[in-house]
Design a protein around this motif. Structure first.
Motif, PDB file in Angstrom:
ATOM      1  N   ARG A  86       2.635   7.218   5.036  1.00  0.00           N
ATOM      2  CA  ARG A  86       1.608   6.176   4.942  1.00  0.00           C
ATOM      3  C   ARG A  86       1.684   5.497   3.580  1.00  0.00           C
ATOM      4  N   THR A 116      -0.525   2.646   1.615  1.00  0.00           N
ATOM      5  CA  THR A 116      -1.700   1.786   1.627  1.00  0.00           C
ATOM      6  C   THR A 116      -1.370   0.423   1.033  1.00  0.00           C
ATOM      7  N   SER A 168       6.845  -0.785  10.208  1.00  0.00           N
ATOM      8  CA  SER A 168       5.571  -0.241  10.639  1.00  0.00           C
ATOM      9  C   SER A 168       5.536  -0.169  12.164  1.00  0.00           C
TER      10      SER A 168
END
Length: 218
Positions: free
Chosen positions: A199, A201, A214
């Motif tokens: 992940r 951010t 993604s």
């Protein structure tokens, strides 16, 4: 090549040049299959989300602008668009001058983000910097001709590249797929390593040239 430096330029408020409209919210359960482009607030792929069978809302030869990054796209076919997309229309637009105008609108995108979105009322007040004619109005013909020259040059460069690449190809006869034997395998039998990503951010992302993959299907 036409010179941009030798032209006079001027700022215009977008709503003084275009009729500005916006799309209509479409619930997922009301979408039907078809071949109408469905434009949403995406900053890639010409804003295209999918093809649907619902009735078109806007005609081709118009410009859509998404609200998060102020990304503008020329739309070559009649289409439907969502409520978070603004539409610019006037009688002078065609493919070439629209591409020029889109590039100028996109230059303003740095001012916008998810927290500071360009809704339709904001887009109306946004400025478009463009070359003008002797009447101090946008020179749509010049923008069209300049874009055509750019496209022609890129096409010529591609033809030269393709001709060189084709000359280096060696013909090999390959057996058709239907003549091959097929068998199923577990992925672990084929790949030595299978692992998941990590992940990342938005706040930790940095600008660069590394592809960021993604969970998008496009």
């Amino acid at each position: 090549m036409l010179s941009l430096e030798n032209k006079k330029w001027k700022d215009f408020k977008i709503d003084t040049l275009f009729e500005v409209d916006k799309g209509i919210y479409l619930k997922q359960n009301l979408i039907i299959q078809g071949n109408v482009p469905y434009i949403t607030a995406k900053a890639v792929s010409n804003g295209l989300n999918e093809f649907i069978g619902n009735k078109t809302l806007f005609n081709k030869n118009s410009i859509t602008v998404e609200k998060v990054k102020l990304t503008a796209f020329y739309q070559p076919k009649d289409y439907y668009c969502s409520h978070d997309v603004s539409v610019l229309k006037n009688e002078f637009l065609n493919k070439e001058n629209s591409l020029f105008i889109c590039s100028m609108i996109n230059r303003q995108g740095y001012k916008y983000s998810y927290g500071r979105q360009a809704q339709m009322n904001v887009i109306k007040r946004e400025t478009l910097f463009c070359p003008i004619n002797e009447a101090n109005k946008p020179d749509y013909k010049y923008m069209e001709e300049y874009t055509k020259l750019l496209i022609d040059k890129k096409l010529e460069d591609y033809k030269k590249y393709a001709k060189k690449a084709l000359a280096n190809l060696e013909y090999k006869k390959i057996e058709p797929l239907e003549n091959k034997e097929w068998e199923e395998f577990f992925l672990t039998e084929i790949f030595s390593t299978i692992q998941r990503g990590r992940r990342l951010t938005k706040s930790n992302q940095k600008s660069g040239n590394i592809p960021y993959i993604s969970s998008t299907s496009m």
